[in-house]
Enzyme design. Structure first.
Site, PDB file in Angstrom:
ATOM      1  NE  ARG A   1      -2.307  -1.332   3.515  1.00 24.86           N
ATOM      2  CZ  ARG A   1      -1.715  -0.624   4.450  1.00 24.86           C
ATOM      3  NH1 ARG A   1      -1.730   0.711   4.395  1.00 24.86           N
ATOM      4  NH2 ARG A   1      -1.122  -1.198   5.461  1.00 24.86           N
TER       5      ARG A   1
ATOM      6  CE  LYS B   1      -6.582  -3.896   5.345  1.00 25.50           C
ATOM      7  NZ  LYS B   1      -5.288  -4.399   5.477  1.00 25.50           N
TER       8      LYS B   1
ATOM      9  CB  CYS C   1       1.576  -6.819  13.859  1.00 31.19           C
ATOM     10  SG  CYS C   1       2.582  -5.358  13.657  1.00 31.19           S
TER      11      CYS C   1
ATOM     12  NE  ARG D   1       0.306  -8.697   2.346  1.00 38.50           N
ATOM     13  CZ  ARG D   1      -0.266  -8.226   3.453  1.00 38.50           C
ATOM     14  NH1 ARG D   1      -1.380  -8.748   3.920  1.00 38.50           N
ATOM     15  NH2 ARG D   1       0.302  -7.230   4.106  1.00 38.50           N
TER      16      ARG D   1
HETATM   17  O1  SAT Z   1      -2.504  -4.668   1.047  1.00 37.46           O
HETATM   18  S1  SAT Z   1      -3.442  -4.755   2.184  1.00 37.46           S
HETATM   19  O2  SAT Z   1      -3.830  -3.425   2.635  1.00 37.46           O
HETATM   20  O3  SAT Z   1      -4.640  -5.443   1.779  1.00 37.46           O
HETATM   21  C1  SAT Z   1      -2.747  -5.626   3.465  1.00 37.46           C
HETATM   22  C2  SAT Z   1      -2.483  -4.834   4.688  1.00 37.46           C
HETATM   23  O4  SAT Z   1      -1.726  -3.868   4.643  1.00 37.46           O
HETATM   24  O5  SAT Z   1      -3.031  -5.173   5.750  1.00 37.46           O
HETATM   25 MN    MN Z   2      -4.675  -5.493   7.280  1.00 37.99          MN
END
Ligand code: SAT
Ligand code: MN
Length: 579
Positions: A67, A205, A248, A362
């Site tokens: 992000r 998000k 985390c 991911r």
């Molecule tokens: O890339 S995401 O925002 O979906 C993962 C995260 O930062 O929690």
């Molecule tokens: Mn998250």
């Protein structure tokens, strides 16, 4: 919102972006298979070793791996409504800026229209969205992460009051022309120039946190960056929601397998690993649903020890992003206990010390593949919360666990959460930053008003969950972790549950209730009594400095900070002085 409005918006978006064709997604398996086949053909997906059935690797552009908070904006008319926690642009200016980038950006490409539902399809707490995108990768991921397609569309057509619309294009992936814009007053998102995770899968998000948090404020509920897990003990299941900053360990905690000696008595059920929508139930308790249908989890570090459930769910029907490959095309990442990397996440031969997988690599996988997935996660009403947990990554200061005195103190605790940064967002890793409720990057309005909204639940609910703060990451002077973490975190959850059931008392300290030494079971662990004392030591000077730092942080929110916070700080300061 009337369906006509949505249809018109799709037409206008097509006029603006000039795609070669427009495709409304139905969410079917055939459609998914077709999208996958298309991507395999154009090289944006790579197939993996047959042992990984229906698994694929996507390599994102090397400048597009996390992000980008600097380029994320929340744009209500009044700047004050966005607060100092958000980048802001006047909505008209913001539209003009991104529309210029959207102009003709889909030429020669397919524009996909994705109706989706956040939350179980028949839940009154679920909410609808429509994402337009030119990225097949986004379509495939949205199918895993949301309830996407026909049923969502049917619900939208029935005239759902609020439908969140999102326009997305990868455009030319130029980081200089990358913007993630939110228009909470229009329930609208415009994201351009990134194909990655939270920037592009707009249900996550952008919708389920930034836009939803501002809807939630208006409507008296909460949209939170929290995992939801059920802890079953002797036939009774207590649910907890826990907020931690990105990367985390929320996924690991949500899928925890108890250590051997507890396995007979305890079982952890996974409801969600990232987002919780929390409402006040008719019974006056807080209830939570997981708006997502899948996990978009951090891969590095996932292994038999840290998260066996995750490991077993990602060996089939999984999309990997930015992992490395072994010589025989098995996905590989740092922390994987077998195989060795041959090709790094960029597709180059792996050599040297650089990580082979990107630290923010991911997996995308359906929740139903998780062995500990809770049947309650598919229920309409959600699950009742016994406890809310806030956690940060702090090598010093914060104890392993502490319980708030009451709701106000708990909200203050959440608001003062801080954590050392991770690879989930671009920027420096390992710097302490304040991250209230782990929502700093995701709160779609003024954070000061958000805290007041949290406090206001006291007026709405009659049986609020208890609030706790945890820190798995406290270190000794040499930088070694004091607590083993992972499965052994159940030992802390056990105390949390015992407190919720009024089964143990606690030590009253200036910073909250700490466990009595014997109430956190360390049997079988390499945790000496001295280490245990360190885990709970209150560094008086450190806390006094922390209060000063917090006060200066709060002051950036001016008059929006709830007066109750000053009272909390004052009480803690006085008690520290007298301790
Ligand atoms: O890339 S995401 O925002 O979906 C993962 C995260 O930062 O929690
Ligand atoms: Mn998250």
């Amino acid at each position: 919102m009337h369906f006509n409005t949505i249809e018109n918006w799709v037409k206008e978006s097509a006029q603006l972006t000039s795609p070669a064709s427009v495709k409304w997604c139905d969410g079917s398996q055939q459609e998914y298979d077709h999208i996958i086949a298309t991507m395999l053909k154009d090289g944006s997906l790579l197939s993996l070793n047959d042992k990984y059935r229906n698994c694929y690797l996507h390599r994102s552009h090397p400048s597009d791996v996390a992000r980008t908070e600097q380029q994320t904006f929340v744009c209500p008319r009044d700047r004050d409504d966005a607060g100092p926690n958000n980048n802001w642009l006047d909505p008209q200016q913001a539209h003009a800026k991104v529309d210029a980038l959207f102009r003709n950006c889909m030429q020669g490409r397919t524009m996909y229209v994705i109706p989706y539902c956040m939350g179980p399809i028949d839940s009154p707490y679920a909410r609808l969205g429509m994402e337009i995108t030119d990225s097949p990768y986004v379509v495939a991921n949205m199918r895993i992460m949301t309830r996407m397609g026909e049923q969502a569309l049917a619900r939208i057509k029935r005239g759902e009051a609020e439908v969140v619309r999102g326009l997305h294009s990868v455009a030319d992936l130029d980081p200089q022309k990358r913007f993630i814009m939110h228009f909470p007053e229009e329930l609208l998102i415009k994201s351009v120039g990134s194909g990655y995770g939270g920037n592009a899968l707009l249900g996550k998000k952008c919708h389920a946190l930034r836009i939803a948090s501002s809807q939630a404020r208006r409507q008296g509920w909460l949209a939170e960056h929290m995992l939801i897990a059920g802890i079953e003990h002797r036939g009774e299941t207590h649910y907890v929601a826990a907020a931690f900053p990105s990367a985390c360990g929320k996924t690991n905690l949500a899928m925890l397998i108890p250590p051997d000696k507890y396995r007979q008595d305890y079982k952890v059920w996974t409801v969600g690993d990232d987002i919780a929508w929390i409402h006040v139930g008719d019974d006056g308790r807080l209830w939570a649903i997981n708006p997502e249908a899948g996990f978009f989890g951090v891969v590095p570090g996932t292994n038999e020890h840290s998260n066996p459930n995750a490991l077993s769910m990602i060996d089939h029907d999984t999309i990997y992003t930015n992992v490395a490959l072994t010589a025989d095309k098995e996905p590989w990442w740092e922390g994987k206990l077998s195989g060795k990397p041959h090709t790094n996440w960029k597709g180059e031969p792996h050599r040297g010390d650089a990580p082979a997988a990107h630290p923010n690599a991911r997996f995308t996988v359906a929740s139903k593949q998780c062995p500990s997935y809770s049947p309650a996660a598919e229920g309409k009403q959600g699950v009742p919360l016994s406890a809310i947990i806030f956690g940060g990554r702090r090598s010093t200061l914060n104890p392993l666990v502490v319980e708030a005195f009451d709701w106000s103190h708990g909200v203050y605790m959440g608001a003062t959460l801080s954590s050392e940064t991770t690879a989930a967002a671009t920027g420096k890793v390992g710097v302490v930053r304040r991250d209230p409720m782990a929502m700093l990057p995701f709160c779609g309005y003024n954070m000061g008003d958000y805290w007041s909204h949290w406090l206001s639940l006291q007026q709405q609910a009659t049986q609020l969950p208890r609030i706790f703060q945890v820190n798995w990451f406290r270190c000794d002077d040499s930088g070694k972790f004091l607590w083993p973490g992972f499965g052994d975190n159940l030992r802390v959850l056990q105390w949390v549950l015992n407190r919720c059931r009024n089964e143990v008392d606690a030590v009253n300290t200036p910073i909250g209730y700490l466990p009595n030494a014997t109430d956190i079971d360390c049997e079988g662990l390499d945790v000496s009594d001295a280490t245990k004392r360190e885990l709970f030591a209150i560094d008086r000077q450190g806390w006094q400095d922390e209060l000063t730092a917090i006060a200066s942080y709060f002051s950036t929110f001016g008059t929006h900070v709830p007066p109750a916070f000053a009272a909390q700080a004052q009480r803690i300061r006085t008690q520290l002085d007298n301790s």
